[in-house]
Design an enzyme around this catalytic site. Sequence first.
Site, short mmCIF file in Angstrom:
data_model
loop_
_atom_site.label_atom_id
_atom_site.label_comp_id
_atom_site.label_asym_id
_atom_site.label_seq_id
_atom_site.Cartn_x
_atom_site.Cartn_y
_atom_site.Cartn_z
N HIS A 35 0.83 -1.21 0.00
CA HIS A 35 0.00 0.00 0.00
C HIS A 35 0.86 1.26 0.00
CE1 HIS A 35 -3.96 -1.90 0.26
NE2 HIS A 35 -3.27 -2.88 0.80
N ASP A 37 2.38 1.93 -3.14
CA ASP A 37 2.48 2.32 -4.56
C ASP A 37 1.62 3.54 -4.88
OD1 ASP A 37 0.09 0.83 -4.39
OD2 ASP A 37 0.45 -0.31 -6.25
N GLY A 136 -7.78 -15.11 -7.10
CA GLY A 136 -8.30 -14.70 -5.79
C GLY A 136 -7.33 -14.95 -4.65
N ALA A 137 -6.06 -15.20 -4.97
CA ALA A 137 -5.09 -15.52 -3.93
C ALA A 137 -4.19 -14.34 -3.60
CB ALA A 137 -4.23 -16.71 -4.36
N LEU A 139 -2.25 -12.91 -5.59
CA LEU A 139 -0.97 -13.09 -6.28
C LEU A 139 -1.01 -12.44 -7.66
CD1 LEU A 139 -0.27 -16.76 -5.12
CD2 LEU A 139 0.64 -14.63 -4.17
N ASP A 192 1.46 -4.06 -9.26
CA ASP A 192 1.30 -5.40 -9.83
C ASP A 192 1.66 -5.45 -11.32
OD1 ASP A 192 0.47 -6.10 -7.32
OD2 ASP A 192 -1.64 -5.76 -7.76
N TYR A 244 -10.15 -1.07 0.05
CA TYR A 244 -8.99 -0.60 -0.71
C TYR A 244 -9.19 0.87 -1.09
CZ TYR A 244 -5.14 -0.55 -4.04
OH TYR A 244 -3.97 -0.25 -4.69
C1 GAF Z 1 -3.21 -4.52 -4.77
C2 GAF Z 1 -3.10 -3.37 -5.76
F1 GAF Z 1 -3.46 -3.80 -7.03
C3 GAF Z 1 -1.69 -2.80 -5.81
O1 GAF Z 1 -1.67 -1.66 -6.63
C4 GAF Z 1 -1.17 -2.46 -4.41
O2 GAF Z 1 -1.75 -1.28 -3.93
C5 GAF Z 1 -1.40 -3.64 -3.46
O3 GAF Z 1 -2.75 -4.09 -3.49
C6 GAF Z 1 -1.05 -3.28 -2.05
O4 GAF Z 1 0.32 -3.02 -1.93
O5 GAF Z 1 -2.48 -5.62 -5.18
#
Ligand code: GAF
Length: 416
Positions: A35, A37, A136-137, A139, A192, A244
Amino acid sequence: MNQAHRAAKAFLAQHGRAPLGVWSAPGRVNLIGEHTDYNDGFVLPFALPHRIAVAAAPREDGLLAVTTISDNGRAQPAAPVAVADLEPGSVTGWPAYPSGVAWALRRQGYDIGALGGDIGAMGGADLVIAGDVPAGAGLSSSHALECAVALALLGLLGHELDAGDAPSRQQIARWVQHSENDFVGAPTGLLDQTASLCCTKGNVLFLDVRSGESEQVPFDAAAEDLAVLVIDTRASHSLADSAYGERRRGCERAAELLGVAALRDVAVDDLPSALGRLPGELAPLARHVVTENARVLETVELLRAGKMAQIGPLLTASHESLRDDYRISCAELDVAVDAALSAGALGARMVGGGFGGSAIALASTAILDDVRRAVNAAYSERAFTLPRLFVAVPAAGAGRDETAEDRQTDKNEHDA
Ligand code: GAF
């Protein structure tokens, strides 16, 4: 059979012709930097060996036709969509991910709907998708899908990744983020997509999200008799999506109140005074982000100095901060982390968005089985579904896969 071969074979079965190419992209785990990014901060992910592969060929009717291949090999075609008609909200469910990428690329001038060029909007593409990134993991299976689709569509348009006129990997990551934010409607950051596109085998990717500067930091855990165990809790709680966005908005509001562009701009030394200027509900969010950025920098320093075993406490501190300050953990993640630590892991933490998904534990290879047993036992005791456990080693980022046809072409050129 790897995922590229599965996708190519399924393409042939589905469409009665070979694909023009196969492109694939990996899922990721984030060693640390959660969290951060979307706060312009630092992240340190590595690519998993698990990949999503997209076999692709052009069409001549302007449609995007996407088929996924399930684990048991069953083809699940989505309703074809006209690329020219793609707009946010026009496609829902999983097909929004590939469609959003076609939409985002079209907005950048890479229009898969007009593949034929001088014959106008007569393009389109057939895509067949196979993969083994657990969904959904936490990953990043959806980002792996989007990145592989982006490479496939650009490849069909003649812009092969890393070739002279191709957009850069980081540029593509931004377009995939645009698709995810504005077409799919998920307000995610850049972690990601960049991990999937820019990670390299054997390394963790140290990325400064604000500047885009990155460094491949060697991460050979086995050489230190260590391993990163991924613990997929198989839990996913409905809070994940709304929480989120709430956390992200909270961070933006905190930055605004502190008069900085992003929480990245608050130094650890200035944290006590900054916290005093924030309302009670925002202070813990800021504390997490500021301390997490510092933990990433410390982790990178230790890795550069060859002191991998010493990063354990930083991983555990990251988990505690995500659990207590950011409040995005859940029982399944906490139980996994606590059990791994009690069994002697050097450090453990949840990864990804939160409220389920996966945790990682860094442990000496000598006690890895103890860690596995301890996590399974703790889950059984609480009647949780048993987790999926695997050791993760940094794998390659996204790219074009060699298919049987490519090999045949190479052979013909060689023989000629
Ligand atoms: C999810 C989001 F897609 C990423 O951008 C990032 O914020 C992450 O959560 C938390 O670090 O995977």
